[in-house]
Design an enzyme around this catalytic site. Structure first.
Site, PDB file in Angstrom:
ATOM      1  N   ASP A  18       0.538  -1.065  -0.138  1.00 55.77           N
ATOM      2  CA  ASP A  18       0.114   0.094   0.114  1.00 55.77           C
ATOM      3  C   ASP A  18       0.564   0.895   0.358  1.00 55.77           C
ATOM      4  OD1 ASP A  18      -2.421   2.167   0.732  1.00 55.77           O
ATOM      5  OD2 ASP A  18      -3.332  -0.044   0.458  1.00 55.77           O
ATOM      6  N   HIS A  23      -2.680   3.091  -4.748  1.00 58.17           N
ATOM      7  CA  HIS A  23      -1.925   2.625  -3.399  1.00 58.17           C
ATOM      8  C   HIS A  23      -0.506   2.239  -3.928  1.00 58.17           C
ATOM      9  CE1 HIS A  23      -5.405   2.998  -0.807  1.00 58.17           C
ATOM     10  NE2 HIS A  23      -6.153   2.718  -1.961  1.00 58.17           N
ATOM     11  N   GLU A  41      -9.904   2.373  -5.196  1.00 54.15           N
ATOM     12  CA  GLU A  41      -9.192   4.238  -4.978  1.00 54.15           C
ATOM     13  C   GLU A  41      -7.960   4.286  -6.395  1.00 54.15           C
ATOM     14  OE1 GLU A  41     -10.922   4.313  -0.257  1.00 54.15           O
ATOM     15  OE2 GLU A  41      -8.793   3.121  -0.522  1.00 54.15           O
TER      16      GLU A  41
END
Length: 757
Positions: A196, A269, A332
């Protein structure tokens, strides 16, 4: 005659002896989590002792060894090998007629414990059920187990738990402990979130800077992301798992029939990886491993270096993990840099893509094909639907159920993991002294009552629902104790959702079984959250406050004047009338001893209480609070928990709220409360409009007068105006701007009590 008297005497003594022996046997009611498909208790019991024999067929090497190891821990390390002449034995017997590959049949009677299964997995799950029938700590020479018959198999074939080790990393010993607890609950997939923005946690030999740079951050955010100003722990933080450590964990999990699914995030990410290799990003600028939580603009750029890097990384990952699945994230991924990047725009044009969303889909489809060439399938978060879904991708639906519905209708497999029921980083109690969490509210009962099959799916489409997964994101969990506190006992509730038939599940029975299970968690040194003895409150339609607790055989004592209850306080027997300001405090008592935490609820009796209220849109089903009436029930929601029973959440809706009074009243002031936690995509409206029902001139206000703890309050004066009702218009904030968490998505509106004075 003497012989007859002697014979009768012997018979009487024998009967009395047997009666005494039976009376001395303390048989516990079977308590197994997750609940078996069928459990029938019969008369009698099986006696386990040092002379009990044990045997398992060669088809069950892992299940047999696991049970032998357990007996060894109990102090029975030299059990006899069973032979056909003995009558006190345990036998794991191969039976090809057991159709379910994870199912089993167990029969316990006074002579034997006989387990039938057709696979080692089925036998292993039978062993886990059997172990739960044994005492937790054994200090006796003999153990008595109730006679019973169990027929069992899982409801879903995918039963998963997730753990994020990127935000905070945990030692290999803890990963094994977590997996061991999963196996006890018959879960079979461990989703290991390894990469991440805040850290890269797996050794990739071809790219040493992932270990040297991407695995460490210079500082870590302290407190909550929404706190201002931000504060930091400036100690360098990080680490990674070597490939040898990964193999060690894989072997440990395999012995417990748990598959490990690694997650390598793409295309978003990716800031930690880009910090190590800037050429992977669109700006080519040096960036640092992220020191805060959230979503960042630095994502992989569609250039040759990126595709080569990710393919090489996935080569090592695919070779390391035997899992048929690799999770590629896909969530995301802000499009800001792609929109500004000449490289990205050229790639879009050259490949005939419509926009940045199709570029994201290109990434997913490319790596689906690449991993398929390695014999692997991909799983991605539900954003992989955007721009077109890869044909053989499995979708993890986290932003509600709609992603799963859409994917299943397309013929793709789905795994249910919505924030509303499966995010164990949410608060699990509305008690104010709970440890810091990201937000939300997910109590144990809500987890348990999760129905993973949406009403929108029917027929063969239902078969695409593989199962469920609980997620543990660790932004606010720096220690293993905190991970356990957040994961347990909610993991136990989800295990029953995943394994037990819907018609067999009973929350009250689960709570009683859980009460029996907690000492077992103690013995495993699991630092669980114990909210079993907490009190729940509910305001009924008659404006009376009801108190309840789920555990049986306990009493509730309460006060209404704000003092703490004791053994002399009123015993709760009927709902408490709410007709004036009051503070209810209550606690569970058992044999005059207080249990659990003190319950406290303040009530503010204002002019809106008992009025009629309507809203043009229902609240989002994940944040429905107490419904529309909850906005005028006299109970103010938490200043820190936007997901409690009092806050109502609406996603992108413009609201119109109408409140009608039974008779005309004089209104001096109305107070509105909004949540403004931008890090969770929640934005207070820019303006609100008021329309008294008499159609007097509207009053236009901007609700920014008072702010504390991300709560915006607006006090609107009405100067004792007479009115029969009022309409309130609340426009949604709109689309979240670039650079903010959730950029490009609709904002949430969260509204609390409408106080009318």
């Amino acid at each position: 005659m003497l012989q007859r008297i002697l014979l009768i005497t012997i018979l009487i003594l024998t009967v009395l002896s047997c009666t005494k022996t039976t009376r001395d046997v303390d048989l516990k009611s079977p308590s197994i989590i997750p609940a078996p498909q069928s459990l029938q208790v019969n008369d009698g019991y099986f006696t386990f002792h040092e002379n009990t024999s044990f045997r398992f067929d060669p088809e069950f090497p892992m299940a047999g060894k696991f049970l032998l190891d357990h007996f060894d821990k109990m102090g029975f390390d030299e059990l006899n090998d069973y032979n056909d002449k003995e009558d006190n034995y345990i036998y794991l017997k191969f039976n090809e007629e057991i159709n379910s590959t994870e199912g089993y049949r167990m029969k316990i009677d006074p002579e034997r414990i006989l387990i039938h299964a057709s696979t080692d997995a089925g036998a292993f799950y039978a062993v886990q059920s059997l172990i739960q029938l044994f005492p937790i700590l054994n200090d006796k020479d003999e153990i008595h187990l109730p006679a019973l018959i169990i027929e069992d198999e899982p409801r879903f074939k995918y039963r998963g738990m997730h753990l994020d080790v990127s935000r905070h990393m945990f030692p290999v010993a803890f990963i094994k402990k977590y997996i061991d607890a999963m196996s006890m609950l018959k879960m079979n997939n461990f989703h290991w979130h390894l990469t991440d923005d805040q850290g890269w946690r797996i050794e990739i030999k071809q790219y040493p800077k992932l270990q040297e740079v991407a695995a460490y951050r210079d500082s870590t955010l302290l407190g909550h992301y929404n706190d201002t100003p931000h504060k930091y722990n400036t100690t360098r933080y990080g680490g990674y798992y070597t490939q040898d450590e990964v193999r060690e964990v894989i072997a440990f999990a395999k012995a417990r029939h748990i598959n490990i699914i690694p997650e390598i995030e793409l295309p978003g990410h990716a800031q930690a990886a880009i910090a190590a290799y800037p050429e992977l990003g669109c700006t080519k600028e040096d960036v640092n491993v992220a020191t805060e939580w959230g979503v960042f603009d630095n994502i992989y750029c569609p250039n040759p270096e990126t595709f080569e890097f990710l393919e090489n990384v996935l080569d090592e990952v695919a070779a390391l993990f035997p899992s048929p699945y690799i999770h590629i994230g896909g969530d995301e991924a802000p499009k800001t840099q792609w929109k500004q990047s000449a490289t990205a725009q050229r790639f879009i044009k050259e490949n005939g893509l419509k926009d940045e969303y199709e570029l994201q889909s290109y990434f997913i489809k490319h790596f689906e094909k690449y991993l398929a060439s390695k014999g692997k399938k991909i799983i991605g978060w539900d954003e992989i639907l955007e721009g077109g879904l890869a044909k053989d991708a499995t979708v993890m639906s986290w932003r509600g159920m709609q992603g799963a519905i859409d994917a299943a209708k397309k013929g793709n497999d789905v795994i249910m993991t919505p924030t509303s029921h499966c995010y164990f980083d949410y608060y699990q109690s509305d008690n104010e002294n709970e440890p810091l969490a990201i937000g939300g509210f997910l109590p144990l009962e809500k987890v348990y009552r999760f129905n993973p099959i949406p009403n929108e799916l029917s027929g063969e489409k239902i078969t695409h629902v593989l199962g469920v997964q609980g997620n543990v994101w660790t932004e606010y969990m720096p220690t293993t104790d905190q991970v356990e506190y957040m994961a347990f006992p909610r993991m136990l509730a989800l295990s029953e959702v995943a394994w037990s038939p819907a018609e067999k599940r009973d929350y009250n029975l689960f709570v009683n079984n859980l009460e029996v299970m907690l000492p077992r968690l103690d013995a495993m040194d699991i630092k669980y959250a114990n909210h079993l003895y907490e009190i729940e409150g509910n305001l009924n339609e008659d404006q009376e406050y009801e108190l309840s607790t789920k555990t049986l055989g306990k009493e509730i004592r309460y006060t209404t004047d704000g003092t703490e209850p004791n053994t002399n306080s009123t015993i709760y027997e009927s709902p408490i009338p709410f007709k004036e300001n009051m503070i209810v405090k209550a606690q569970v008592f058992d044999n005059a001893q207080p249990l659990g935490r003190l319950f406290s609820q303040e009530f503010f009796y204002h002019k809106g209480v008992g009025a009629t209220i309507t809203i043009n849109h229902p609240p989002h089903k994940s944040y429905s609070g107490s419904g529309a009436n909850g906005l005028i029930n006299g109970i103010v929601g938490s200043d820190t928990r936007y997901g409690d029973k009092e806050w109502l959440g609406f996603w992108g809706d413009d609201l119109e709220i109408e409140i009608d009074f039974e008779t005309e009243i004089s209104v001096n002031q109305i107070i509105l409360r909004f949540n403004d936690s931008n890090g969770q995509w929640i934005y207070a409206p820019k303006e609100v409009w008021f329309y008294p029902k008499e159609f007097l001139p509207s009053i236009h206000q901007v609700p920014l007068r008072y702010s504390e703890n991300n709560i915006l309050e607006q006090e609107i004066p009405f100067n004792n105006q007479e009115m029969k009702g009022i309409k309130i218009k609340i426009p949604n904030y709109g689309i979240i701007p670039d650079g903010a968490q959730g950029a490009g998505n609709k904002a949430w509106t969260f509204i609390d009590e409408i106080i009318i004075k």
